[in-house]
Design a protein around this motif. Structure first.
Motif, PDB file in Angstrom:
ATOM      1  N   ASP A  92       0.885  -1.160   0.000  1.00  0.00           N
ATOM      2  CA  ASP A  92       0.000   0.000   0.000  1.00  0.00           C
ATOM      3  C   ASP A  92       0.924   1.212   0.000  1.00  0.00           C
ATOM      4  OD1 ASP A  92      -1.889   1.904   0.336  1.00  0.00           O
ATOM      5  OD2 ASP A  92      -2.406   1.364   2.394  1.00  0.00           O
ATOM      6  N   GLY A  93       1.165   1.771  -1.173  1.00  0.00           N
ATOM      7  CA  GLY A  93       2.205   2.782  -1.261  1.00  0.00           C
ATOM      8  C   GLY A  93       3.541   2.116  -0.963  1.00  0.00           C
ATOM      9  N   GLU A  94       4.194   2.569   0.101  1.00  0.00           N
ATOM     10  CA  GLU A  94       5.462   1.937   0.471  1.00  0.00           C
ATOM     11  C   GLU A  94       5.304   0.969   1.629  1.00  0.00           C
ATOM     12  OE1 GLU A  94       9.243   3.833   0.540  1.00  0.00           O
ATOM     13  OE2 GLU A  94       8.369   5.670  -0.213  1.00  0.00           O
ATOM     14  N   ILE A  95       4.103   0.832   2.140  1.00  0.00           N
ATOM     15  CA  ILE A  95       3.886   0.026   3.332  1.00  0.00           C
ATOM     16  C   ILE A  95       3.534  -1.412   2.942  1.00  0.00           C
ATOM     17  CG2 ILE A  95       2.606  -0.117   5.507  1.00  0.00           C
ATOM     18  CD1 ILE A  95       4.127   2.461   5.247  1.00  0.00           C
ATOM     19  N   ILE A  96       4.176  -2.359   3.596  1.00  0.00           N
ATOM     20  CA  ILE A  96       3.883  -3.763   3.343  1.00  0.00           C
ATOM     21  C   ILE A  96       2.604  -4.134   4.093  1.00  0.00           C
ATOM     22  CG2 ILE A  96       4.694  -6.127   3.617  1.00  0.00           C
ATOM     23  CD1 ILE A  96       7.544  -5.004   3.612  1.00  0.00           C
ATOM     24  N   ARG A  97       1.589  -4.553   3.344  1.00  0.00           N
ATOM     25  CA  ARG A  97       0.338  -4.962   3.981  1.00  0.00           C
ATOM     26  C   ARG A  97       0.252  -6.473   4.128  1.00  0.00           C
ATOM     27  NH1 ARG A  97      -0.792  -0.924   6.754  1.00  0.00           N
ATOM     28  NH2 ARG A  97      -1.319   0.970   5.627  1.00  0.00           N
ATOM     29  N   ASP A  98       0.948  -7.165   3.247  1.00  0.00           N
ATOM     30  CA  ASP A  98       0.909  -8.621   3.312  1.00  0.00           C
ATOM     31  C   ASP A  98       2.207  -9.152   2.732  1.00  0.00           C
ATOM     32  OD1 ASP A  98       0.038 -11.152   3.710  1.00  0.00           O
ATOM     33  OD2 ASP A  98      -1.050 -11.287   1.807  1.00  0.00           O
ATOM     34  N   CYS A  99       2.708 -10.192   3.330  1.00  0.00           N
ATOM     35  CA  CYS A  99       3.959 -10.779   2.842  1.00  0.00           C
ATOM     36  C   CYS A  99       3.799 -12.287   2.777  1.00  0.00           C
ATOM     37  CB  CYS A  99       5.108 -10.393   3.787  1.00  0.00           C
ATOM     38  SG  CYS A  99       6.638 -11.248   3.461  1.00  0.00           S
ATOM     39  N   GLN A 100       3.901 -12.810   1.585  1.00  0.00           N
ATOM     40  CA  GLN A 100       3.859 -14.269   1.438  1.00  0.00           C
ATOM     41  C   GLN A 100       5.242 -14.753   1.063  1.00  0.00           C
ATOM     42  OE1 GLN A 100       1.050 -16.086  -1.200  1.00  0.00           O
ATOM     43  NE2 GLN A 100      -0.546 -14.660  -0.568  1.00  0.00           N
ATOM     44  N   ILE A 101       5.653 -15.844   1.669  1.00  0.00           N
ATOM     45  CA  ILE A 101       6.964 -16.402   1.351  1.00  0.00           C
ATOM     46  C   ILE A 101       6.772 -17.604   0.442  1.00  0.00           C
ATOM     47  CG2 ILE A 101       9.015 -17.466   2.320  1.00  0.00           C
ATOM     48  CD1 ILE A 101       8.358 -15.903   4.883  1.00  0.00           C
ATOM     49  N   VAL A 102       7.446 -17.576  -0.694  1.00  0.00           N
ATOM     50  CA  VAL A 102       7.362 -18.688  -1.635  1.00  0.00           C
ATOM     51  C   VAL A 102       8.691 -19.415  -1.606  1.00  0.00           C
ATOM     52  CG1 VAL A 102       6.818 -19.364  -3.982  1.00  0.00           C
ATOM     53  CG2 VAL A 102       5.861 -17.275  -3.067  1.00  0.00           C
ATOM     54  N   VAL A 103       8.677 -20.652  -1.170  1.00  0.00           N
ATOM     55  CA  VAL A 103       9.929 -21.415  -1.081  1.00  0.00           C
ATOM     56  C   VAL A 103       9.881 -22.572  -2.069  1.00  0.00           C
ATOM     57  CG1 VAL A 103      10.324 -20.818   1.321  1.00  0.00           C
ATOM     58  CG2 VAL A 103       9.071 -22.893   0.757  1.00  0.00           C
ATOM     59  N   GLY A 104      10.977 -23.272  -2.181  1.00  0.00           N
ATOM     60  CA  GLY A 104      11.006 -24.469  -3.011  1.00  0.00           C
ATOM     61  C   GLY A 104      11.865 -24.351  -4.244  1.00  0.00           C
ATOM     62  N   TYR A 105      12.521 -23.207  -4.436  1.00  0.00           N
ATOM     63  CA  TYR A 105      13.357 -23.041  -5.626  1.00  0.00           C
ATOM     64  C   TYR A 105      14.672 -23.791  -5.518  1.00  0.00           C
ATOM     65  CZ  TYR A 105      10.094 -19.555  -7.233  1.00  0.00           C
ATOM     66  OH  TYR A 105       8.966 -18.941  -7.660  1.00  0.00           O
ATOM     67  N   LEU A 106      14.981 -24.253  -4.312  1.00  0.00           N
ATOM     68  CA  LEU A 106      16.204 -25.040  -4.153  1.00  0.00           C
ATOM     69  C   LEU A 106      15.856 -26.409  -3.584  1.00  0.00           C
ATOM     70  CD1 LEU A 106      19.204 -24.927  -4.568  1.00  0.00           C
ATOM     71  CD2 LEU A 106      19.472 -23.959  -2.335  1.00  0.00           C
ATOM     72  N   HIS A 107      14.635 -26.863  -3.815  1.00  0.00           N
ATOM     73  CA  HIS A 107      14.260 -28.172  -3.288  1.00  0.00           C
ATOM     74  C   HIS A 107      14.974 -29.252  -4.077  1.00  0.00           C
ATOM     75  CE1 HIS A 107      12.036 -31.402  -1.577  1.00  0.00           C
ATOM     76  NE2 HIS A 107      11.643 -31.794  -2.765  1.00  0.00           N
ATOM     77  N   ARG A 108      15.860 -29.996  -3.385  1.00  0.00           N
ATOM     78  CA  ARG A 108      16.691 -30.969  -4.081  1.00  0.00           C
ATOM     79  C   ARG A 108      16.336 -32.399  -3.688  1.00  0.00           C
ATOM     80  NH1 ARG A 108      22.456 -27.943  -3.203  1.00  0.00           N
ATOM     81  NH2 ARG A 108      21.843 -27.852  -1.050  1.00  0.00           N
ATOM     82  N   GLY A 109      15.315 -32.545  -2.849  1.00  0.00           N
ATOM     83  CA  GLY A 109      14.897 -33.897  -2.478  1.00  0.00           C
ATOM     84  C   GLY A 109      15.853 -34.582  -1.533  1.00  0.00           C
ATOM     85  N   THR A 110      16.427 -33.818  -0.591  1.00  0.00           N
ATOM     86  CA  THR A 110      17.424 -34.400   0.303  1.00  0.00           C
ATOM     87  C   THR A 110      16.832 -35.511   1.173  1.00  0.00           C
ATOM     88  OG1 THR A 110      18.408 -32.212   0.395  1.00  0.00           O
ATOM     89  CG2 THR A 110      19.215 -33.810   1.949  1.00  0.00           C
TER      90      THR A 110
END
Lengths: 381, 204
Positions: free
Chosen positions: A28-46
């Motif tokens: 909202d302008g410069e203010i963060i109203r919501d933050c979602q974290i998207v992970v899995g770009y380095l999922h290597r199946g350890t």
């Protein structure tokens, strides 16, 4: 005045996300109203590799989870396997294990400090941090020939004994670091810009930190006195004199201060080990075959390549530099684990980030994120 | 060319002699010579044929290889060694490469440093396509080269050369900083021998 919110994508390639993390921000302008974290770009199946490989073959994969501080990962997995198979470890081996882990804690915090300051616009600290890291890595090279991925801790002991010339180098390192930490504090702690960027930024209360499942220095920055080395002592930590470092404020600055203090405590532990390390074997002689004669690498042959623990399951946890690192290993009586589950500190600490940054601006997100100190290999596994 | 009874071949001027008789640069030509550019222009190579373009190529290549700007795209473990390489101890500023750019549009070189997962692969490809020509790629570490220890994994790309062209491969898991430096030197050698003459097949 109501404005339209903007969906902003940050990452996965971004210099301040420490790898391949992605944030979906609703601004909202410069203010963060919501933050979602998207992970899995380095999922290597350890974890799947844990089921595909034998007990010993999986150890190198644990190196690549938290690659800044790999030794605690080695140890956490090996500790689980030892508990599963009931293997005893000689005292000298335990001392060496704690030595290398505490050294790794210092390296981790140096890299964390450096990259935090780099994200906030100061490039001097990372130069200092990597200078000291290089000295420590030379010691690891003497020990096991690797700089980052060690494969050093083995069931029943460690792979090699301390080489000649290691202890003088360690003592020199301890002596140097004591002075250097003072330098860092002079450089960073009183810096007006650093204080403005980190004080009262990313605040999380003790109760929230517990509810989110945070551990390690990130939680101790909120004033929760919880250190697994103290709460549930493993290895030789019950014999050592150290304290769990703590701050009460719960903001980014507090989390930073906890880490500087932890480096001091780690040095204190290293000094105690250097003074009191006992002589003896570094590997359990009763376990496994007799060594081949001749080649120096014959220490390796103490460990049978394949062994079968009895059926059962174990969860074993340690205080890694980033928090509680746990390995759940289930055995079905064959040569390979039935299941390996990794409870990684980075992943569990990261989920508290959206709570910290609501209502702040994007540069504050970077400051809060930098002090949680995650590694993407540990998050995505 | 005949000069005082001695035959002088313009292609085989010994550039070391120019440096030996060095004095304080006064004229514009001497100042240019002081920068080393004229040496590159004059440097004769064993290439046959298209002399005009080879000398231009050499000047261009000299410029390109002396300031390779890498894009900041660490993927996994090797990225930490990338930081170590760029720090004071190993110091890739010696190659004019310390300027890590946050945007691929400003970069010439991409280090694919780490495991390329199948989820990350389209992003790596996009990153490569966003870079402006001329561009080079160094694949660092076993994971980026072939999949490495994660070759059997269900979610890891078996080598980044499946999606983008790679100039230099650096083996290791992760490679030591010395190996990085060797790889960088190999790339510089490669760039040195590139050129329009070579591309168009003019100097055969």
């Amino acid at each position: 005045m109501e404005t339209e919110t903007l969906l902003l994508n940050m990452g996965p390639v971004h210099p301040s996300t420490h790898g391949v993390l992605r944030f979906k921000l609703r601004m909202d302008g410069e203010i963060i109203r919501d933050c979602q974290i998207v992970v899995g770009y380095l999922h290597r199946g350890t974890e799947k590799f844990g089921e595909m490989k034998t007990y010993l073959q999986f150890i190198p994969y644990t190196d690549r989870l938290d690659y800044i501080a790999a030794m605690p990962n080695n140890y956490a997995y090996v500790k689980a396997v030892e508990e599963l198979a009931g293997i005893e470890v000689p005292l000298r081996a335990e001392y060496i294990r704690v030595l290398v882990m505490e050294l790794n804690r210092i390296i981790n915090h140096l890299v964390m400090m450096g990259s935090l300051l780099l994200d906030l616009g100061g490039s001097t600290m990372i130069m200092y941090g990597f200078r000291e890291r290089e000295t420590a890595l030379q010691m690891y090279e003497m020990l096991c020939g690797a700089r980052m991925t060690f494969n050093y801790v083995k069931p029943g002991g460690v792979r090699e004994d301390l080489p000649e010339g290691f202890m003088p180098k360690l003592n020199e390192f301890i002596k140097d670091m004591e002075k250097r930490i003072v330098d860092y504090e002079e450089l960073v702690n009183g810096n007006e810009i650093f204080l403005m960027r980190t004080k009262n930024i990313g605040v999380i209360s003790a109760e929230e930190a517990i509810n989110y499942g945070m551990t390690g220095p990130s939680m101790r920055g909120s004033g929760v006195d919880y250190d697994i080395r103290k709460v549930e002592p493993y290895s030789i930590y019950s014999d050592l004199d150290f304290k769990a470092c703590m701050c009460r404020e719960g903001d980014s600055y507090a989390r930073y201060l906890v880490r500087v203090d932890e480096m001091r405590e780690s040095l204190h532990i290293l000094r105690q080990i250097a003074d009191t390390i006992p002589e003896g074997k570094t590997v359990n002689q009763r376990y496994g075959m007799a060594p081949n004669t001749g080649a120096p690498s014959s220490v390796m042959s103490y460990f049978p390549r394949i062994f079968t623990p009895a059926e059962g399951e174990v969860y074993s946890r340690i205080e890694a530099p980033k928090g509680e690192l746990g390995f759940f290993v289930a055995s079905d009586g064959t040569t390979k684990p039935y299941r390996v589950k990794i409870r990684s500190p980075s992943f569990c600490n990261l989920v508290a980030l959206p709570k910290m940054v609501l209502g702040l601006k994007i540069p504050d997100l970077i400051a809060a994120f930098g002090t949680i100190d995650i590694v993407l290999g540990d998050v995505d596994r | 060319m005949e000069k005082g009874g001695i035959r002088v071949d313009p292609v085989t001027i010994d550039t070391t002699k120019i440096r030996m008789t060095k004095r304080k640069p006064e004229t514009a030509l001497e100042k240019l010579e002081d920068t080393g550019l004229i040496n590159t222009l004059l440097a004769a190579k064993d290439r046959e044929g298209f002399i005009l373009l080879t000398t231009i190529d050499q000047a261009i290549n000299w410029g390109r290889l002396s300031s390779l700007w890498p894009v900041t795209s660490g993927l996994a473990c090797c990225a930490i060694e990338m930081m170590a390489v760029s720090m004071a101890h190993h110091d890739i500023a010696r190659f004019g490469m310390e300027v890590f750019r946050a945007s691929p549009r400003q970069a010439d070189l991409m280090f694919v440093a780490g495991t390329v997962t199948k989820r990350m692969a389209p992003r790596v490809k996009q990153l490569y396509e966003m870079m402006a020509e001329p561009k080079w790629v160094i694949s660092v570490g076993s994971c980026a080269n072939t999949g490495g220890p994660y070759h059997e994994s269900y979610c890891v790309l078996k080598g980044v050369d499946n999606i983008i062209p790679v100039d230099v491969y650096i083996p290791g898991c992760p490679p030591r900083p010395e190996a990085w430096l060797y790889g960088i030197i190999q790339l510089r050698q490669k760039i040195k021998n590139e050129g329009y003459g070579v591309k168009w097949g003019l100097n055969k």
